[in-house]
Design an enzyme around this catalytic site. Structure first.
Site, PDB file in Angstrom:
ATOM      1  N   LYS A 182       1.025  -1.636   0.700  1.00  0.00           N
ATOM      2  CA  LYS A 182      -0.048  -0.476   0.315  1.00  0.00           C
ATOM      3  C   LYS A 182       0.876   1.051   0.038  1.00  0.00           C
ATOM      4  CE  LYS A 182      -2.688   1.162   3.801  1.00  0.00           C
ATOM      5  NZ  LYS A 182      -2.077  -0.029   4.178  1.00  0.00           N
ATOM      6  N   THR A 198       4.027   1.519  -0.852  1.00  0.00           N
ATOM      7  CA  THR A 198       4.812   1.864  -2.110  1.00  0.00           C
ATOM      8  C   THR A 198       3.448   1.680  -3.419  1.00  0.00           C
ATOM      9  OG1 THR A 198       5.840  -0.520  -0.929  1.00  0.00           O
ATOM     10  CG2 THR A 198       6.306   0.428  -3.124  1.00  0.00           C
ATOM     11  N   ARG A 253       2.518   7.811   6.792  1.00  0.00           N
ATOM     12  CA  ARG A 253       2.911   8.241   8.932  1.00  0.00           C
ATOM     13  C   ARG A 253       4.330   7.493   8.892  1.00  0.00           C
ATOM     14  NH1 ARG A 253      -0.977   3.046  10.253  1.00  0.00           N
ATOM     15  NH2 ARG A 253      -0.635   2.523   8.548  1.00  0.00           N
ATOM     16  N   LYS A 290       7.616  -7.042  10.233  1.00  0.00           N
ATOM     17  CA  LYS A 290       6.987  -6.276   9.242  1.00  0.00           C
ATOM     18  C   LYS A 290       8.504  -5.989   8.130  1.00  0.00           C
ATOM     19  CE  LYS A 290       4.424  -2.644   7.255  1.00  0.00           C
ATOM     20  NZ  LYS A 290       3.539  -1.606   7.679  1.00  0.00           N
ATOM     21  N   ALA A 336      -3.284   1.058  12.387  1.00  0.00           N
ATOM     22  CA  ALA A 336      -5.237   1.036  12.056  1.00  0.00           C
ATOM     23  C   ALA A 336      -5.791   0.097  12.879  1.00  0.00           C
ATOM     24  CB  ALA A 336      -4.658   0.679  10.880  1.00  0.00           C
ATOM     25  N   PHE A 376      -3.879  -0.341   6.521  1.00  0.00           N
ATOM     26  CA  PHE A 376      -4.234  -2.098   6.682  1.00  0.00           C
ATOM     27  C   PHE A 376      -5.695  -1.481   5.313  1.00  0.00           C
ATOM     28  CE2 PHE A 376      -3.071  -2.422  11.206  1.00  0.00           C
ATOM     29  CZ  PHE A 376      -1.939  -3.421  10.794  1.00  0.00           C
ATOM     30  N   PHE A 414       2.797  -8.332  -9.795  1.00  0.00           N
ATOM     31  CA  PHE A 414       4.106  -8.869  -9.221  1.00  0.00           C
ATOM     32  C   PHE A 414       4.902  -9.690 -10.523  1.00  0.00           C
ATOM     33  CE2 PHE A 414       2.857  -8.295  -5.093  1.00  0.00           C
ATOM     34  CZ  PHE A 414       3.898  -8.335  -3.802  1.00  0.00           C
ATOM     35  N   TRP A 428       7.541  -0.575  -7.314  1.00  0.00           N
ATOM     36  CA  TRP A 428       8.770  -1.884  -7.030  1.00  0.00           C
ATOM     37  C   TRP A 428       9.477  -1.324  -7.979  1.00  0.00           C
ATOM     38  CZ3 TRP A 428      12.684  -4.872  -6.594  1.00  0.00           C
ATOM     39  CH2 TRP A 428      13.259  -4.787  -5.764  1.00  0.00           C
TER      40      TRP A 428
END
Length: 554
Positions: free
Chosen positions: A72, A74, A95, A106, A274, A302, A382, A410
């Site tokens: 998200k 990214t 954030r 993470k 969140a 999220f 991906f 990415w």
């Protein structure tokens, strides 16, 4: 064969622009810039010039998260860079990462690949000290409460009903429940308490919802810390703590300014989770960005059931924000996982599992539409995604009457999100609405969210929650908005119920008044306000070499 570059290696290979140049691009005057070295700064909100008309606000959220990863942040960063590449005045408002997830499950949280905010090591580790300031203020207040009881207890605080907890920005399950004051009368009054992770602390929420320094002080003053023997709430201001807390937060209230790899200004400020907090960056940072850029992209943690709902019903309500579009980030891998495909098989084409899993995406789209906002699906690609799977989702979006654009941020950064940027610009709307009216009471607010967003059939309140409801009503707090703490993995409070479950029961365990933040935390299921570390924490892979270069931050 050359090994693929890591996120940190890509970031370290990039030549950053001086933060003074980024500030100039963002429209921030030199006198309002407080530099922290050459590549990051704070923006002194007291020195900003009167703002112009506010820009358009785009909220980025996601489907229900899975171990497969959705990307998200990214996508948000890549989309901001794409808008910049297309000639728009854009800014990102995100954030700050918590060291809990960074050292836990993470890893780093500053985007990824060629779609990052930099300097990523600084952002992930300490940054400008905002989290430390929040912890210092939180723990100072806790010490003052205990000291008041020790030094005669003039307010008549019932030590069994001290509700203010200390905090620490570490995932540490051992601190969830502790006993303090052991060692005899000179060392305090023994009592049960616990720690909250800094990201879920109330002062984090206060920072992220305050409009300015005077508003911050007012919110700090009304923090509820305890109850007296006769049940009267005790506020921080009654302990004489407001001034000291505000002094500790003096610099933290100013938003941080950094940059993306594409040179787009990025305001990174505040970091509530969140799932156990309200999941949005600071209102101040978002408003500064809106006053200085034509298009601002901000995130909610999220999926739509958690961060996005709280963005609308808490942050947008407090800040009178209008949302002009909502980007919902999805991946084929995550949708197949939500459709029941085992994690080990996500690289295998499976239209059947994708067909089942897309129900999760459909639910998130429908949720966003309930706020009157325009949803746009960003399909984060991906390498293993097949042509048939991509074609299926394009056809689904057409049949579902929702805009969808593929992106490859990415590997390609902003260039890989230009199609998405064009779709977003074509689908901007005038504004958004709220889901419920807090004046109808906490139970009504919970029921609206549970039924319309989670699709629950029933709400069950524990005996503790029923006692909490009585306290809320007695003190006039039952008209505050609600911040529901729930697992992020499911629309229900059962993390194993993937996809788009319906007819379930929401189990309300506890109701906690956050009188400074201005909302009621609703704990559901087994959610904890202090997470634990996984079997193999990310911290085990982080290192620094003899030249001071950090590795292992993903």
């Amino acid at each position: 064969m050359t090994a693929p570059l890591t996120d940190v290696a890509i970031a370290q290979a990039h030549t950053l622009e001086p933060i003074t140049e980024i500030a100039l691009r963002a429209g921030i005057p030199p006198e309002a810039l407080i530099t922290y070295g050459p590549t990051k700064a704070k923006v002194d909100i007291t020195r900003l010039r009167p703002g112009r008309d506010v820009g358009k606000l785009i909220l980025v959220t996601g489907i229900s998260p899975t171990p497969a990863g959705e990307g998200k942040s990214t996508v948000l960063i890549g989309l901001a860079d794409a808008l910049t590449r297309l000639g728009h005045s854009a800014a990102a408002a995100l954030r700050e990462p918590s060291q809990g997830p960074v050292m836990g499950i993470k890893g780093g949280a500053a985007g990824g690949g060629y779609s990052q905010i930099v300097p990523m090591e600084d952002i992930n580790l300490h940054f400008t000290g905002d989290f430390h300031a929040i912890a210092a203020a939180t723990n100072t207040l806790a010490a003052m409460v205990d000291n008041h009881v020790q030094q005669g207890n003039a307010l008549g605080i019932d030590s069994r009903r001290i509700v203010w907890q200390r905090c620490l920005d570490v995932n540490d399950r051992s601190l969830r429940s502790v006993i303090t004051g052991l060692g005899g009368t000179a060392h305090g009054t023994p009592r049960e308490t616990g720690f909250t992770i800094t990201a879920a602390s109330e002062i984090m929420a206060v920072l992220c919802l305050a409009a300015d320094l005077p508003d911050l002080k007012e919110r700090l003053a009304r923090l509820t810390v305890a109850f007296t023997f006769d049940g009267t709430p005790v506020a921080a201001d009654e302990l004489g703590a407001t001034g000291a807390l505000a002094a500790l937060m003096k610099e933290a209230i100013n938003p941080n300014l950094v940059q993306t790899l594409g040179g787009t200004p990025a305001y990174v400020h505040g970091g509530p989770f969140a799932n156990i907090a309200h999941g949005c960056n600071s209102l101040i940072a978002t408003q500064v960005a809106l006053r200085h850029s034509d298009i601002v992209l901000t995130e909610a943690g999220f999926g739509s059931d958690l961060g996005a709902e709280k963005f609308f019903d808490i942050k947008a309500r407090h800040g009178r924000l209008d949302v002009n579009a909502v980007v919902i980030v999805a991946t084929i891998r995550s949708l197949k996982y939500n459709g029941g495909l085992p994690r080990t098989d996500l690289g295998t084409e499976s239209l059947d599992h994708l067909r089942e899993g897309v129900k999760n995406l459909a639910r998130h789209v429908a949720n966003i539409q309930q706020f009157g906002a325009t949803p746009i699906v960003a399909l984060n690609l991906f390498t293993g995604d097949t042509a048939a799977e991509r074609a299926f989702l394009r056809a689904w979006a057409k049949d579902f009457h929702v805009a969808l654009a593929e992106c490859e941020v990415w590997a390609r950064g902003g260039e890989g999100a230009e199609d998405l940027a064009r779709v977003v610009l074509e689908n901007l709307s005038q504004g958004s609405s709220l889901l419920y009216d807090p004046e109808r009471g906490v139970e009504h607010s919970i029921e609206v969210i549970a039924r319309r967003i989670y699709r629950a059939e029933k709400i069950e309140y524990s005996p503790q929650a029923l006692r909490d409801l009585a306290v809320l009503r007695e003190n006039g707090w039952d008209r505050l908005p609600v911040c529901i703490s729930k697992t992020q993995y499911s629309f229900s409070d059962d993390p194993t119920a993937l996809g788009a479950p319906t007819g379930h029961t929401l189990h309300v365990r506890q109701l906690i008044p956050r009188t400074g933040a201005g909302f009621i935390v609703v704990l559901t299921g087994a959610v904890m306000t202090m997470p634990g570390l996984p079997a193999r924490p990310a911290a085990e892979g982080i290192d620094i070499d003899d030249d001071g270069r950090i590795t292992g931050l993903f």
